[in-house]
Design a protein around this motif. Sequence first.
Motif, PDB file in Angstrom:
ATOM      1  N   ILE A  96       0.834  -1.208   0.000  1.00  0.00           N
ATOM      2  CA  ILE A  96       0.000   0.000   0.000  1.00  0.00           C
ATOM      3  C   ILE A  96       0.866   1.254   0.000  1.00  0.00           C
ATOM      4  O   ILE A  96       0.583   2.226  -0.705  1.00  0.00           O
ATOM      5  CB  ILE A  96      -0.956  -0.008   1.210  1.00  0.00           C
ATOM      6  N   VAL A  97       1.937   1.224   0.808  1.00  0.00           N
ATOM      7  CA  VAL A  97       2.828   2.379   0.868  1.00  0.00           C
ATOM      8  C   VAL A  97       3.480   2.635  -0.491  1.00  0.00           C
ATOM      9  O   VAL A  97       3.710   3.781  -0.877  1.00  0.00           O
ATOM     10  CB  VAL A  97       3.895   2.190   1.963  1.00  0.00           C
ATOM     11  N   LYS A  98       3.749   1.565  -1.237  1.00  0.00           N
ATOM     12  CA  LYS A  98       4.310   1.736  -2.578  1.00  0.00           C
ATOM     13  C   LYS A  98       3.324   2.461  -3.507  1.00  0.00           C
ATOM     14  O   LYS A  98       3.737   3.100  -4.476  1.00  0.00           O
ATOM     15  CB  LYS A  98       4.684   0.377  -3.171  1.00  0.00           C
ATOM     16  N   LEU A  99       2.035   2.328  -3.193  1.00  0.00           N
ATOM     17  CA  LEU A  99       1.009   3.015  -3.986  1.00  0.00           C
ATOM     18  C   LEU A  99       0.759   4.438  -3.500  1.00  0.00           C
ATOM     19  O   LEU A  99      -0.022   5.179  -4.106  1.00  0.00           O
ATOM     20  CB  LEU A  99      -0.308   2.229  -3.926  1.00  0.00           C
ATOM     21  N   SER A 100       1.429   4.826  -2.410  1.00  0.00           N
ATOM     22  CA  SER A 100       1.169   6.139  -1.820  1.00  0.00           C
ATOM     23  C   SER A 100       1.433   7.312  -2.767  1.00  0.00           C
ATOM     24  O   SER A 100       0.719   8.325  -2.670  1.00  0.00           O
ATOM     25  CB  SER A 100       1.972   6.311  -0.527  1.00  0.00           C
ATOM     26  N   PRO A 101       2.412   7.250  -3.686  1.00  0.00           N
ATOM     27  CA  PRO A 101       2.557   8.371  -4.620  1.00  0.00           C
ATOM     28  C   PRO A 101       1.292   8.646  -5.439  1.00  0.00           C
ATOM     29  O   PRO A 101       0.981   9.801  -5.742  1.00  0.00           O
ATOM     30  CB  PRO A 101       3.720   7.932  -5.519  1.00  0.00           C
ATOM     31  N   ILE A 102       0.548   7.572  -5.776  1.00  0.00           N
ATOM     32  CA  ILE A 102      -0.700   7.756  -6.522  1.00  0.00           C
ATOM     33  C   ILE A 102      -1.716   8.494  -5.662  1.00  0.00           C
ATOM     34  O   ILE A 102      -2.403   9.419  -6.116  1.00  0.00           O
ATOM     35  CB  ILE A 102      -1.264   6.398  -6.985  1.00  0.00           C
ATOM     36  N   GLY A 103      -1.805   8.079  -4.374  1.00  0.00           N
ATOM     37  CA  GLY A 103      -2.738   8.741  -3.470  1.00  0.00           C
ATOM     38  C   GLY A 103      -2.370  10.197  -3.228  1.00  0.00           C
ATOM     39  O   GLY A 103      -3.237  11.080  -3.238  1.00  0.00           O
ATOM     40  N   ILE A 104      -1.075  10.457  -3.029  1.00  0.00           N
ATOM     41  CA  ILE A 104      -0.629  11.832  -2.814  1.00  0.00           C
ATOM     42  C   ILE A 104      -0.876  12.679  -4.062  1.00  0.00           C
ATOM     43  O   ILE A 104      -1.321  13.832  -3.978  1.00  0.00           O
ATOM     44  CB  ILE A 104       0.866  11.853  -2.438  1.00  0.00           C
ATOM     45  N   PHE A 105      -0.604  12.105  -5.227  1.00  0.00           N
ATOM     46  CA  PHE A 105      -0.885  12.803  -6.479  1.00  0.00           C
ATOM     47  C   PHE A 105      -2.355  13.201  -6.549  1.00  0.00           C
ATOM     48  O   PHE A 105      -2.704  14.335  -6.899  1.00  0.00           O
ATOM     49  CB  PHE A 105      -0.533  11.913  -7.676  1.00  0.00           C
ATOM     50  N   GLY A 106      -3.226  12.241  -6.182  1.00  0.00           N
ATOM     51  CA  GLY A 106      -4.659  12.508  -6.244  1.00  0.00           C
ATOM     52  C   GLY A 106      -5.085  13.628  -5.316  1.00  0.00           C
ATOM     53  O   GLY A 106      -5.821  14.537  -5.712  1.00  0.00           O
ATOM     54  N   PHE A 107      -4.629  13.595  -4.065  1.00  0.00           N
ATOM     55  CA  PHE A 107      -5.024  14.622  -3.100  1.00  0.00           C
ATOM     56  C   PHE A 107      -4.467  15.988  -3.471  1.00  0.00           C
ATOM     57  O   PHE A 107      -5.178  16.998  -3.400  1.00  0.00           O
ATOM     58  CB  PHE A 107      -4.569  14.236  -1.688  1.00  0.00           C
ATOM     59  N   ILE A 108      -3.189  16.039  -3.843  1.00  0.00           N
ATOM     60  CA  ILE A 108      -2.586  17.323  -4.213  1.00  0.00           C
ATOM     61  C   ILE A 108      -3.273  17.892  -5.450  1.00  0.00           C
ATOM     62  O   ILE A 108      -3.628  19.080  -5.503  1.00  0.00           O
ATOM     63  CB  ILE A 108      -1.074  17.156  -4.472  1.00  0.00           C
ATOM     64  N   ALA A 109      -3.473  17.044  -6.471  1.00  0.00           N
ATOM     65  CA  ALA A 109      -4.097  17.499  -7.711  1.00  0.00           C
ATOM     66  C   ALA A 109      -5.519  17.998  -7.457  1.00  0.00           C
ATOM     67  O   ALA A 109      -5.919  19.051  -7.977  1.00  0.00           O
ATOM     68  CB  ALA A 109      -4.107  16.369  -8.738  1.00  0.00           C
ATOM     69  N   LYS A 110      -6.257  17.266  -6.642  1.00  0.00           N
ATOM     70  CA  LYS A 110      -7.628  17.666  -6.358  1.00  0.00           C
ATOM     71  C   LYS A 110      -7.666  19.010  -5.637  1.00  0.00           C
ATOM     72  O   LYS A 110      -8.452  19.914  -5.971  1.00  0.00           O
ATOM     73  CB  LYS A 110      -8.312  16.589  -5.516  1.00  0.00           C
ATOM     74  N   ASP A 111      -6.790  19.168  -4.642  1.00  0.00           N
ATOM     75  CA  ASP A 111      -6.815  20.398  -3.863  1.00  0.00           C
ATOM     76  C   ASP A 111      -6.298  21.597  -4.638  1.00  0.00           C
ATOM     77  O   ASP A 111      -6.811  22.709  -4.495  1.00  0.00           O
ATOM     78  CB  ASP A 111      -6.015  20.214  -2.573  1.00  0.00           C
ATOM     79  N   VAL A 112      -5.271  21.392  -5.457  1.00  0.00           N
ATOM     80  CA  VAL A 112      -4.756  22.491  -6.274  1.00  0.00           C
ATOM     81  C   VAL A 112      -5.804  22.891  -7.320  1.00  0.00           C
ATOM     82  O   VAL A 112      -5.995  24.078  -7.614  1.00  0.00           O
ATOM     83  CB  VAL A 112      -3.423  22.104  -6.943  1.00  0.00           C
ATOM     84  N   ALA A 113      -6.491  21.884  -7.880  1.00  0.00           N
ATOM     85  CA  ALA A 113      -7.515  22.163  -8.886  1.00  0.00           C
ATOM     86  C   ALA A 113      -8.680  22.967  -8.316  1.00  0.00           C
ATOM     87  O   ALA A 113      -9.312  23.751  -9.022  1.00  0.00           O
ATOM     88  CB  ALA A 113      -8.030  20.857  -9.481  1.00  0.00           C
ATOM     89  N   THR A 114      -8.929  22.799  -7.024  1.00  0.00           N
ATOM     90  CA  THR A 114     -10.086  23.470  -6.421  1.00  0.00           C
ATOM     91  C   THR A 114      -9.731  24.691  -5.578  1.00  0.00           C
ATOM     92  O   THR A 114     -10.537  25.609  -5.452  1.00  0.00           O
ATOM     93  CB  THR A 114     -10.882  22.478  -5.540  1.00  0.00           C
ATOM     94  N   THR A 115      -8.507  24.711  -4.998  1.00  0.00           N
ATOM     95  CA  THR A 115      -8.165  25.819  -4.089  1.00  0.00           C
ATOM     96  C   THR A 115      -6.854  26.507  -4.427  1.00  0.00           C
ATOM     97  O   THR A 115      -6.485  27.463  -3.747  1.00  0.00           O
ATOM     98  CB  THR A 115      -8.082  25.322  -2.635  1.00  0.00           C
ATOM     99  N   GLY A 116      -6.085  26.052  -5.399  1.00  0.00           N
ATOM    100  CA  GLY A 116      -4.836  26.719  -5.760  1.00  0.00           C
ATOM    101  C   GLY A 116      -3.618  26.126  -5.080  1.00  0.00           C
ATOM    102  O   GLY A 116      -3.691  25.063  -4.457  1.00  0.00           O
ATOM    103  N   VAL A 117      -2.472  26.819  -5.165  1.00  0.00           N
ATOM    104  CA  VAL A 117      -1.187  26.280  -4.697  1.00  0.00           C
ATOM    105  C   VAL A 117      -0.798  26.794  -3.315  1.00  0.00           C
ATOM    106  O   VAL A 117       0.295  26.480  -2.827  1.00  0.00           O
ATOM    107  CB  VAL A 117      -0.054  26.635  -5.698  1.00  0.00           C
TER     108      VAL A 117
END
Length: 416
Positions: free
Chosen positions: A190-211
């Motif tokens: 699961i930890v090996k998949l964590s970059p995908i999860g982090i990508f998703g959360f960062i992308a979602k938040d930047v897309a909705t609230t900025g950097v």
Amino acid sequence: MKIFSLWSKVSLGLQLLIALVLGVLVALVWPQFSAFYQFLGQAFISLINMVIIPLVFPVVVVAVAGVIGKKSFGKLLTKSLLYFFGVTTVITLLFVFAAYYLGFGQGVNIGQTGGNIDGIAKSIQLNEFFLSFIPANIVKSLSEGALLPIIVFAIFLGYGLGSLKEDKSQKFIDLLQIWIEAIYKIVSVIVKLSPIGIFGFIAKDVATTGVDKLVGLGQFVAGTYLAYAVLALVIFPLIALISGVPYLTSIRQNWSLLTLAFVSGSSSVVLPPLLKDLKKQGHDEHVIDLLVPLGYTFNLEGAAVYFSVATIFIAHAYGIAFSISGLFFTILLLTLVGKTAATVPSGAIVVLLAAAPQLGLPVEGVALIFAVDFFVNAGRTALNVLGQALTVSVIEKTEGHVVEESKSSKLAVRYS
């Protein structure tokens, strides 16, 4: 396939940084896919939640059973456990209150601020508070993921197993050990998949609230290392001074291992050489053989600091207020749950995600600070190892053991 092969050779910390940067860039170019980005992040959180109870329960049972089973070390065990829980509880209390009243995380944008969630009810009754720890129905507690009742039951079960004759309990304990190893394998995947999860959360938040929230993550790293500095330069020296043990000598003799822990980010990597070096330095072998392995579960001072400041940072960043009773509940929960922290890189996310729902904290906040866990994990791990070495010196001093000057002056074995 070649891309996947190259990616597998990149360290997890670098993978998380790459995922963070890609998440920002992709979200800025294609903000319309925020729902898909959120799906990736939520899927990662669900995978972590899947293994929390299956991991925490057997770890506590085995740890307690192992303690109870060492009857020849009764006095030393009692003294050690009192020290472990006393020190980590005081550290958690100090940093939870300090972080909360200093406003660590206030005004930082890592999520939707202004939430009005109450972590703990202000009118909580003391008797109901403690009764909630006792599982009236352990099956129901397991199905609902109620962590504190599960831990309490695990402690009692561990005591029961440890009190039995070894030939009666060992097979079941061995089975639990196999279960724990299997869960750790799942966690590693699961930890090996964590970059995908982090990508998703960062992308979602930047897309909705900025950097803006990326600046907030940098503030979290800086604030956490300030807390680490207080532990290393104030609290540890104070413990050493009160106990009459040489703190600077401990740092000097174990410097190479502290460096190894800092670079590798894994306390378990340092366990075998730490046991060897402490014995070479003239410390009591009986104290070392008991305290160091036991301390890897019960005596993680660096982790205690991290869990405290990370929890308060997330609460403040999301505009969540705690009452006094809520802060004490937070301290109790972090003290108990922190004892189940895995000694593998990035294991802290399991503990934080286990504690977050109990405190009314959004798991998205935990996922976001995990994006910079590579940075804070290094200091956390080194302090965990330093705490083990200091504990050995403190406890053996109470046992009347004096380290021979000729041995204590020798340099510890160096590991690259």
